[in-house]
Design a protein around this motif. Structure first.
Motif: not given
Length: 267
Positions: A1-7, A92-94, A13-20
């Motif tokens: 998992m990656d988290i980017v704080l934009r303006n 999704l990351d992939k 960005t993560t996998g489907f396992e985290t989404l569930n």
């Protein structure tokens, strides 16, 4: 998992396992009316009435992110909370192999449609709710009953069913041979003469439906709706998507142009 704080947003960005996970599903279920489903992502807009839900979600997200990357999460959490007014994009990351989900359509009559799944799928149902929430009469974890008694509701249903890809799910709609005749039974009693007589009026009604405007809408309303929809369906938006998706968007974009030009002249 990656988290980017934009303006302008928080990008996850993560996998489907985290989404569930239960905490992710709970957050998204609360925001069903404030979500935009993209081919590989979900965009969640801020809802002031759900401020506490959002903060609880960010805390859980920060904790999960810290466990994955093995660091103290409190500092990162404070940074995320500063982005409280920005949308959250979860993607999704992939890419995974598309999973086919069958969605059954049944028309009780011209005013009511039942949408049902063979098995519970929170993501597909969340998408349908996000598109049809104002017309939902009742629902369960596998079904929705939709009120399509007016022309705008039918147009909204048609637009919702045009989308076939949600994250890595591929939706396959099924219906019996009576579905269309029941849904559009208003036209069953028309004679050929009636259809010829009302052809121009019906065509104009269709143009208003395409532009998602009430019949007789002002020029300003038509222009505003046309510009909004043209941005959504412009083919350049999905130039890298599957060919059939590009074709669909091109056809929809052409219909929008045709409808706007026709009503602009008529008005």
């Amino acid at each position: 998992m990656d988290i980017v704080l934009r303006n302008n947003l928080i990008l996850i960005t993560t996998g489907f396992e985290t989404l569930n996970t239960s905490w992710m599903k709970e957050f998204l279920n609360c925001h069903s009316r404030g979500m935009l489903f993209l081919p590989k992502a979900v965009l969640v807009f801020r809802n002031e009435t759900l401020k506490d839900v959002r903060e609880d979600f960010l805390r859980e997200l920060s904790r999960h992110h810290a466990e994955v990357h093995d660091y103290e999460h409190e500092f990162f959490l404070r940074s995320m909370l500063k982005y409280g007014t920005q949308p959250i994009r979860i993607e999704l990351d992939k890419l995974e192999e598309p999973e086919v989900v069958k969605v059954n359509l049944y028309a009780y009559d011209k005013n009511t449609v039942l949408i049902s799944l063979d098995y519970p799928n929170a993501w597909v149902l969340a998408y349908l709710r996000s598109q049809l929430e104002v017309y939902v009469e009742k629902g369960t974890d596998v079904s929705l009953v939709i009120d399509v008694s007016d022309h705008k509701a039918k147009a909204r249903l048609e637009r919702a069913l045009n989308k076939r890809h949600i994250l890595h799910y591929q939706i396959q709609y099924t219906y019996d041979n009576k579905f269309m005749s029941k849904l559009y039974s208003d036209f069953a009693s028309y004679s050929f003469g009636d259809l010829c007589k009302d052809f121009e009026d019906d065509k104009n009604k269709k143009f208003y439906t395409i532009l998602e405007c009430p019949i007789g809408a002002s020029q300003d309303a038509l222009k505003k709706s046309y510009k909004k929809l043209a941005k959504v369906y412009h083919p350049d938006k999905i130039i890298h998507e599957a060919p059939h998706m590009v074709t669909h968007y091109k056809q929809k974009f052409q219909l929008l142009q045709e409808a706007y030009e026709a009503l602009r002249i008529v008005s």
